[in-house]
Design an enzyme around this catalytic site. Sequence first.
Site, PDB file in Angstrom:
ATOM      1  N   GLY A  74      -9.952 -24.293  42.054  1.00 32.36           N
ATOM      2  CA  GLY A  74      -8.769 -24.752  42.766  1.00 32.36           C
ATOM      3  C   GLY A  74      -8.261 -26.079  42.240  1.00 32.36           C
ATOM      4  CG  ASN A 157      -9.831 -30.820  52.454  1.00 31.02           C
ATOM      5  OD1 ASN A 157      -8.618 -31.046  52.431  1.00 31.02           O
ATOM      6  ND2 ASN A 157     -10.714 -31.714  52.058  1.00 31.02           N
ATOM      7  CD  GLN A 185     -11.227 -25.633  52.995  1.00 28.26           C
ATOM      8  OE1 GLN A 185     -11.708 -24.845  53.805  1.00 28.26           O
ATOM      9  NE2 GLN A 185     -11.973 -26.355  52.172  1.00 28.26           N
ATOM     10  CB  SER A 205     -11.137 -22.266  44.733  1.00 32.63           C
ATOM     11  OG  SER A 205     -12.331 -22.429  43.992  1.00 32.63           O
ATOM     12  CB  ALA A 206     -13.419 -17.056  43.628  1.00 29.05           C
ATOM     13  CG  HIS A 207     -16.231 -22.135  45.745  1.00 32.99           C
ATOM     14  ND1 HIS A 207     -16.793 -23.066  46.594  1.00 32.99           N
ATOM     15  CD2 HIS A 207     -15.191 -22.757  45.153  1.00 32.99           C
ATOM     16  CE1 HIS A 207     -16.128 -24.197  46.516  1.00 32.99           C
ATOM     17  NE2 HIS A 207     -15.146 -24.046  45.655  1.00 32.99           N
ATOM     18  CB  THR A 243     -13.250 -17.724  26.144  1.00 30.59           C
ATOM     19  OG1 THR A 243     -13.120 -18.107  24.774  1.00 30.59           O
ATOM     20  CG2 THR A 243     -13.799 -16.315  26.239  1.00 30.59           C
ATOM     21  CB  CYS A 331     -14.739 -33.738  47.204  1.00 29.61           C
ATOM     22  SG  CYS A 331     -14.212 -32.061  46.851  1.00 29.61           S
TER      23      CYS A 331
END
Length: 392
Positions: A74, A157, A185, A205-207, A243, A331
């Site tokens: 993200g 967040n 979020q 963001s996937a997590h 990549t 964070c």
Amino acid sequence: MKNKREVYLDYSASTPVDPRVIDAMMPYFREIYGNSTSSHRQGSLGESAIEDARARVARILNCAPSEIIFTSCGSESDNLAIRGAAWQARQRGKPPRLITSPVEHAAVANTITQLGELMDMETVIAPIDKFGIVDPTGFANICQGGAAIASIIYANNEVGSVNDLPELAAIARARGIPFHTDAVQAGGQLTLDVDELGVELLSLSAHKFYGPKGVGLLYIKEDAELTSVLTGGGHERGLRAGTHNTAFIVGMAKALELAYAEADERLARLRHLRDRLIEGVLTKVDGAQLSGHPDARLPSHASFVLPGIEANALLMHLDMNGVAASSGSACKTGNPEPAGALLALGYSPDEAQCGLRLSVGLQTTDADIDYALEVLAQAADKLRAMKRAVAT
């Protein structure tokens, strides 16, 4: 404490990877491992998997697959949106202004601060209410001067409040300002339909929705103009070199599909657990205050100010008893500075040192909530008693 158990209440920081997501990723670690840009069969299989994932994600966001750019997280998506728009505006002679709010994630706030310092771009902060929600009238007023971009968080967040993005995006669009939202979020919990939201740029963001760490995306509306931030090969429409992480991209698409296919059941359960948590904290901890909006908040998110209880000391006591929590943004965990969002909401520096964020997830149970409330109440009483003893 007797019958100690492990209770994870920090799902806003990160979620465990769904086993079905792991299963979807495994072939791209073991069998289909070629570079997706290579011309041989291994490369073609990787490319097909990536484009299939792009199409599946696009269906959830209600956009064209070509409008999805895969990134590493993200934060990278936020950087590409904001820097890319700022650099494009500078190149085209557009107003060197950046509009944002005082309660953004550091990936947005620090990027805008740096652009102001290094590129002499003006930063304009939108007014918010006591819950951290951007005021539409104030936002409209500051948009009158134009801007390179307006970046407003979807769901905060630290305190969980949710902005009215369709209204804010419409205001920006009427003034020709590209509108970006950090929706990290919100992923898996709120609508991501970009037509409904009216945004030009959206970060995920996937997590945060039971996918792997290390992969994210940026939705870029077809007519939005950005300058590449990460240069190199011509990957991702020339906007993001590097990549492709095929396995993680496949995992993100699978996690996002599961989140919205199972949304009704998941969100009803999260709201139930969240509400039990909120009611319990406000009842069991003297003086506890709910921070953020009481209703317009994330289904999984509960946040508080606990006057007289220093957050880092509380987190240590909770962790010693098996409860994982946060003082705000993950964070900033361990940072002795007051929580920025709480200061922006009008709390004093002392009060902002007393923030607690508890977020529930798919693995959370009612028994977990009961245990966490017991531990929290005991820790709060202990810390206050220690503080009184020191004072005397």
